[in-house]
Enzyme design. Sequence first.
Site, mmCIF file in Angstrom:
data_model
loop_
_atom_site.group_PDB
_atom_site.id
_atom_site.type_symbol
_atom_site.label_atom_id
_atom_site.label_comp_id
_atom_site.label_asym_id
_atom_site.label_seq_id
_atom_site.Cartn_x
_atom_site.Cartn_y
_atom_site.Cartn_z
ATOM 1 C CB SER A 64 45.224 47.870 42.572
ATOM 2 O OG SER A 64 45.777 48.800 43.490
ATOM 3 N N GLY A 121 51.279 50.280 40.814
ATOM 4 C CA GLY A 121 50.113 50.914 41.437
ATOM 5 C C GLY A 121 48.904 50.875 40.532
ATOM 6 C CG ASP A 139 55.673 44.939 49.045
ATOM 7 O OD1 ASP A 139 55.917 46.157 48.940
ATOM 8 O OD2 ASP A 139 55.668 44.346 50.137
ATOM 9 C CE1 TYR A 161 52.248 62.308 47.852
ATOM 10 C CE2 TYR A 161 52.157 64.707 47.766
ATOM 11 C CZ TYR A 161 51.949 63.476 47.171
ATOM 12 O OH TYR A 161 51.443 63.415 45.896
ATOM 13 C CB SER A 202 56.640 64.030 40.430
ATOM 14 O OG SER A 202 56.867 64.957 41.456
ATOM 15 C CB SER A 259 58.499 60.986 48.989
ATOM 16 O OG SER A 259 57.166 61.356 48.700
ATOM 17 C CE LYS A 260 54.314 61.564 44.878
ATOM 18 N NZ LYS A 260 54.279 60.451 43.916
#
Length: 270
Positions: A11, A9, A53, A145, A131, A148-149
Amino acid sequence: MEKTVLITGASAGIGKATAVYLAQNGYNVYGAARRIEKMEDLKGYGIKPISLDVTSEESLAKCVAQILGEAGSIDILVNNAGSGYYGALEDMAILDAKYQMEVNVFGLARLIQLVLPSMRKNNFGKIVNISSVGGKVTLPMGGWYHASKFAIEGLSDALRKEVKSFGIDVIVIEPGGTKSEMVGLGTDYMMKVSGGTAYGKLAKGVSKMYAKIEKDAAEPIVIAKLIKEGIEAKNPKTRYAGAAGAKMMLFFRKILSDKQFDKMVMSQMN
């Protein structure tokens, strides 16, 4: 000896800031992301952009193989790639929920699997999992969200115990409000899926609250510095929290009951 770091990540946001900061501090940095064109400017700092990806097994394996072939090791992995869709649980498509879990949890876990053999061989490694304060506290509309965290928090705790004897540290970073394009994208999605449903009023309240958070958000460099502190500590803490509101939210979550905390959060939705 120069340490090699892989940051996903890279970018934008935290990933990009961390890549630049670590490169400026003597690390051999590979910045990975889908949008490789957004990382062209990183080359000026000596960072090597690499296409990745995290939802593709082929892309993950190719990325790790390339770095091991060129640098000989991946000493530090910063799992920063993330997706932040918001919306009422009833309204969100399960397909979108699965994608979020794929990016935030399964992609992260698969990358850890791929780097661990070389870390074990070298008897050294730092695995940094980004996280969120949202891995400990929840807001309405953030069900998937937060799921997932919370998963990252639990996975990291178990992994830490598994790899300790191999000289590998697992560090969790819990950012609070940090400047990022993800919040805007997430709230746009929320208004699209829940703005016109039974949850519309609440969605508008959450959107207003996020606008306030964004206004006070910290620059990503704050988190980059926390990451550097963690990877350079001889005996790192298991968790580092920082940026706008992080420590305050975690403090209130610790001292308040579930219902008291719910009441406090919902009072901010007006």
